[in-house]
Structure formats: structure tokens, C-alpha cells
Design a protein around this motif. Structure first.
Motif, mmCIF file in Angstrom:
data_model
loop_
_atom_site.group_PDB
_atom_site.id
_atom_site.type_symbol
_atom_site.label_atom_id
_atom_site.label_comp_id
_atom_site.label_asym_id
_atom_site.label_seq_id
_atom_site.Cartn_x
_atom_site.Cartn_y
_atom_site.Cartn_z
ATOM 1 N N SER A 132 -4.019 5.923 4.195
ATOM 2 C CA SER A 132 -2.555 5.914 4.030
ATOM 3 C C SER A 132 -1.855 6.919 4.937
ATOM 4 O O SER A 132 -0.629 7.010 4.925
ATOM 5 N N PRO A 185 -1.067 10.212 5.055
ATOM 6 C CA PRO A 185 0.067 10.915 4.443
ATOM 7 C C PRO A 185 0.747 11.897 5.402
ATOM 8 O O PRO A 185 1.938 12.185 5.248
ATOM 9 N N ALA A 187 3.393 9.668 7.129
ATOM 10 C CA ALA A 187 4.082 8.634 6.338
ATOM 11 C C ALA A 187 5.594 8.868 6.321
ATOM 12 O O ALA A 187 6.055 10.001 6.208
ATOM 13 N N GLY A 244 1.750 2.493 4.517
ATOM 14 C CA GLY A 244 1.584 1.073 4.194
ATOM 15 C C GLY A 244 2.865 0.256 4.316
ATOM 16 O O GLY A 244 2.896 -0.772 5.015
ATOM 17 N N GLY A 287 0.796 -1.222 0.000
ATOM 18 C CA GLY A 287 0.000 0.000 0.000
ATOM 19 C C GLY A 287 0.829 1.274 0.000
ATOM 20 O O GLY A 287 2.057 1.248 -0.098
ATOM 21 N N ASP A 288 0.146 2.396 0.127
ATOM 22 C CA ASP A 288 0.755 3.721 0.014
ATOM 23 C C ASP A 288 0.964 4.330 1.404
ATOM 24 O O ASP A 288 0.467 3.824 2.404
ATOM 25 N N GLY A 289 1.644 5.487 1.425
ATOM 26 C CA GLY A 289 1.821 6.241 2.676
ATOM 27 C C GLY A 289 2.497 5.400 3.740
ATOM 28 O O GLY A 289 3.610 4.901 3.543
ATOM 29 N N GLY A 299 -2.285 -3.209 2.757
ATOM 30 C CA GLY A 299 -2.092 -1.898 3.387
ATOM 31 C C GLY A 299 -3.026 -0.891 2.725
ATOM 32 O O GLY A 299 -3.706 -1.206 1.745
ATOM 33 N N PRO A 300 -3.057 0.354 3.230
ATOM 34 C CA PRO A 300 -3.976 1.354 2.677
ATOM 35 C C PRO A 300 -3.544 1.834 1.289
ATOM 36 O O PRO A 300 -2.353 1.902 0.997
ATOM 37 N N LEU A 301 -4.521 2.158 0.465
ATOM 38 C CA LEU A 301 -4.245 2.693 -0.874
ATOM 39 C C LEU A 301 -4.855 4.076 -0.989
ATOM 40 O O LEU A 301 -6.044 4.262 -0.707
ATOM 41 N N ALA A 302 -4.050 5.056 -1.390
ATOM 42 C CA ALA A 302 -4.528 6.444 -1.489
ATOM 43 C C ALA A 302 -5.386 6.615 -2.736
ATOM 44 O O ALA A 302 -5.160 5.958 -3.754
#
Ligand code: NAI
Length: 365
Positions: free
Chosen positions: A294, A296, A299, A45, A41-43, A98-101
Motif C-alpha cells: 500500500s 504508505p 499515499a 490503492g 485497497g489501502d494507501g 489494489g494493495p491491502l495493508a
């Protein structure tokens, strides 16, 4: 508290812990391990995924991770998942994500929605339990809500009629409603909470939410051991925030957007988004993920709390019938949080970094 309590439970099956009917049918490899698709995932993640990997290695969990890239592809104007990611999930039948933005107001469609639609992950199970040793104004919260995951307000059908006037379609179908409501009944039986509460706004959305409620009435007839009741969304919001103990032995089920919002509200009762896990259940495939995004704002700073992803992975282990490992990791996470602010991350009024928290969980295994 409920009006129209229609049926009382008689014989309740034991809690199977396997999230039937989305039960896991994956096979072990020759080395005795399962392969699980991992979407970091992003951020935050990658940071929280790293924590999970380290803890799983320390706990000797018989899982090999298969990381996949889900960078969105635009094919014929449609947001699509890369084929290797689709193949991996279809092969392994289970994924941790994980989270996705998602870009706001423009850009590609949500990859979270794309994943849910691609694998028909029709039910999103979101339990929310107080963590012993972490004080909040609410004691002994133990709620679970099941969110319809494929349509409703998130059907993505929007258009401009004339400049300044846009229309967004809330799509409710009987088959999707029936599927998630039946799942809620099965889940209610399996966790020994034999009361299903349909949360809706059919007073205003008479046709769409009306269909959801009517479908629940029909499905409910098949479950004489589970009581069925209905509550307006605004009323549920007020009551949950006033006294969540009223919702302790109940499984809530609701259309997509309501579930999204109510699960964040529930997270707030126990200490925030860093603590709440979820499971996206399909017919054969299941994807486990934290409720949060995510993040941000934090992150890459080593501040993220990996608990929500860890507890999502604990749900995954129970789904895979790896209950001893699930119990061990669950207990270590809770013990670490209860051990005080020095071992908790900032979102839980602590001072620990992600890495320090992870090391403490490992030492508590
Ligand atoms: P968010 O959940 O990422 O963050 C909200 C607040 O909670 C922030 O202050 C953040 O720092 C904090 N937070 C969240 N998770 C945390 C954790 N594990 N440890 C410590 N603090 C944590 O929500 P936001 O900012 O609205 O969304 C950011 C992005 O995430 C957006 O692009 C959104 O679309 C996406 N998103 C993805 C989800 C998913 O992949 N399932 C779910 C929700 C949002």
C-alpha cells in the motif's frame, strides 16, 4: 546451467494467453460488458485504481466495475471478509485488487491471505519483464515465478510455548503442492517455456520442502514435453541477481515465502515494485493484483506509479480473452514509460504525477 535436465520438449502448444487451467468462464451481460469486482485497497490503492478506471474508460474496454468493501470483520476471533465482497467475486469470477495493508505483530490477520484462502487461489503467477526504454543494470529480463499461495510459511499457525519461545508452523501438504506444481507445468506449456524449475531448501527442511520436491517429481512424469529441474533457493537468489538471462525460458515454482521474496528480488531487476504485476489463480475465481503493497510513505501525494496494477489488469484481460484491449493498454503503458522522465513517476527516476502519467497513457492508446 541446470543439473539433471531430465526431458526435452517435443511438441509445444501455442501460448493461449488465458492462464489455463484457471480459465475464465464468466458471461457477458446483455449490454455486451463483463462485470469485474474491484477492490481498490489501502494507501495508494484508490489512486492507482482511479488511473486504471480512467484508462479503461478511454480504451472503451467492455468492463463494468463492481467496487466492494473488504474492511476486515472479526467473527468468533477469526478475520473474515464481508459477505457482499465474497458474493461479488463468486458471481463475477474475476477481480482486480489494489494493495491491502496488514498490521505488523498484532491486529487482524492479513486480508490478502484471507482472500487467497477464501477463494482457494492456489497459484500466484508473477512475471517480470524489462520495460523497453527504461534502463536498469540488467537487460532483457524475462522471468516468471509461480508461488504456492495458500500454506507453507504463511499458514498462520503460531504459538508461544513459554515466554520467549515461539513456534511457527510451516505447513506443506501434498494436495496443495500438487495443485500449484501441476499449474506450473500447464503454464509452462501455455507460454512456450517448457522448463519447470522447483526452487526449494530441502537440504535443510527435508520433510516439508522434501515433500514439495517429491511431489514435483511425481507430477513431472505426466509432462514428458516439459523438463524438470531443482535448485536451492540461495543458489537461485545469487544466480538471478548475477545474470537473470539464465532464467529466461524457465517457469520457477516454489513454496509461499520463497515466492514472496524472490518476486520482490525479480522486481528490483527491472526497476522496482511499481512495474510488476501478478495473478492469483483458483479453480474458477481469479484475482489480479500488483506485487507491491500500500506504499504508505507516498499515499495520497499523487506520486504512485499505477503501472503494476495496470499490467495486472492486462493479465486479467488476457485471462478473459480480451486480448486486443490487453495489447492496446500494454503498448500504451510501455510507450509512456519509454517516452522519458517527464512522463515517468518518481520510482522510475521521473517527475510525473500519477495523474500526468495516466493522461499520457490515455493519449498513447
Ligand atoms: P510497499 O510495497 O507498500 O512499499 C515498498 C516501497 O516501494 C515503498 O518505498 C513504496 O513507496 C514503494 N512503492 C510500492 N509501490 C509503489 C508504486 N506503485 N509506485 C511507486 N512506489 C511504490 O511495501 P511495504 O511498505 O513493506 O508495505 C506496506 C503495506 O502494504 C504493509 O501493510 C504490507 O503488509 C502491505 N502489503 C500488501 C500487499 C498486497 O496487498 N498484495 C503486498 C505487500 C505488502
Amino acid at each position: 546451467m541446470f543439473r539433471q535436465l531430465t526431458r526435452r520438449s517435443a511438441v509445444i502448444p501455442q501460448f493461449t494467453r488465458s492462464y489455463i487451467p484457471g480459465q475464465f468462464t464468466g458471461a457477458k451481460k446483455a449490454n455486451g460488458k463483463y462485470t469485474v469486482t474491484l477492490i481498490e485497497g489501502d494507501g495508494i490503492g484508490p489512486e492507482i485504481s482511479e488511473a486504471v478506471k480512467e484508462i479503461y474508460a478511454a480504451a472503451d474496454v467492455p468492463i463494468e466495475w463492481e467496487p466492494v468493501d473488504v474492511t476486515p470483520l472479526l467473527i468468533d476471533g477469526k478475520t473474515t471478509l464481508p459477505q457482499p465482497a465474497v458474493d461479488s467475486v463468486n458471481k463475477n469470477l474475476v477481480a482486480l485488487k489494489g494493495p491491502l495493508a496488514t498490521p505488523v505483530g498484532k491486529g487482524h490477520s492479513s486480508m490478502n491471505l484471507t482472500l487467497r484462502r477464501t477463494f482457494n487461489l492456489f497459484a500466484n503467477v508473477r512475471p517480470c519483464q524489462s520495460v523497453q526504454g527504461f534502463e536498469t543494470p540488467y537487460k532483457n529480463v524475462d522471468t516468471v515465478l509461480i508461488r504456492e499461495n495458500t500454506e507453507g510459511e504463511y499458514s498462520g499457525i503460531e504459538h508461544t510455548i513459554v515466554p520467549g519461545v515461539v513456534q511457527s508452523i510451516k505447513l506443506i501438504t501434498k494436495p496443495a503442492s500438487e495443485k500449484v506444481i501441476r499449474y506450473a507445468f500447464e503454464y509452462a506449456k501455455s507460454v512456450n517455456k517448457p522448463h519447470v524449475l522447483v526452487v526449494h531448501k530441502a537440504s535443510i527442511m527435508k520433510l516439508s520442502d522434501g515433500l514439495f520436491v517429491e511431489t514435483a517429481k511425481e507430477v513431472g512424469k505426466e509432462y514428458p514435453d516439459v523438463s524438470l529441474d531443482y535448485e536451492l533457493l540461495d543458489n537461485t537468489s545469487l544466480k538471478l541477481a548475477s545474470d537473470p538471462s539464465d532464467y529466461k525460458n524457465i517457469v520457477m515454482v516454489m513454496p509461499n515465502l520463497y515466492g514472496d521474496i524472490m518476486s520482490d528480488l525479480s522486481s528490483g531487476l527491472i526497476g522496482g515494485l511499481g512495474l510488476t504485476p501478478s495473478a492469483n489463480m483458483g479453480n474458477t475465481v481469479s484475482i489480479f493484483e500488483a506485487v507491491h503493497g500500500s506504499a504508505p510513505d507516498i499515499a495520497g501525494k499523487g506520486l504512485a506509479n499505477p503501472t503494476a496494477l495496470l499490467l495486472s489488469s492486462v493479465m486479467m484481460l488476457r485471462h478473459m480473452s480480451l486480448n486486443d484491449y490487453a495489447d492496446k493498454i500494454d503498448a500504451a503503458v510501455k510507450k509512456t514509460i519509454a517516452s522519458g522522465p517527464a512522463n515517468r513517476t518518481g520510482d522510475l527516476r521521473g517527475t510525473a504525477s500519477t495523474q500526468h502519467f495516466t493522461a499520457q497513457v490515455i493519449s498513447n492508446l
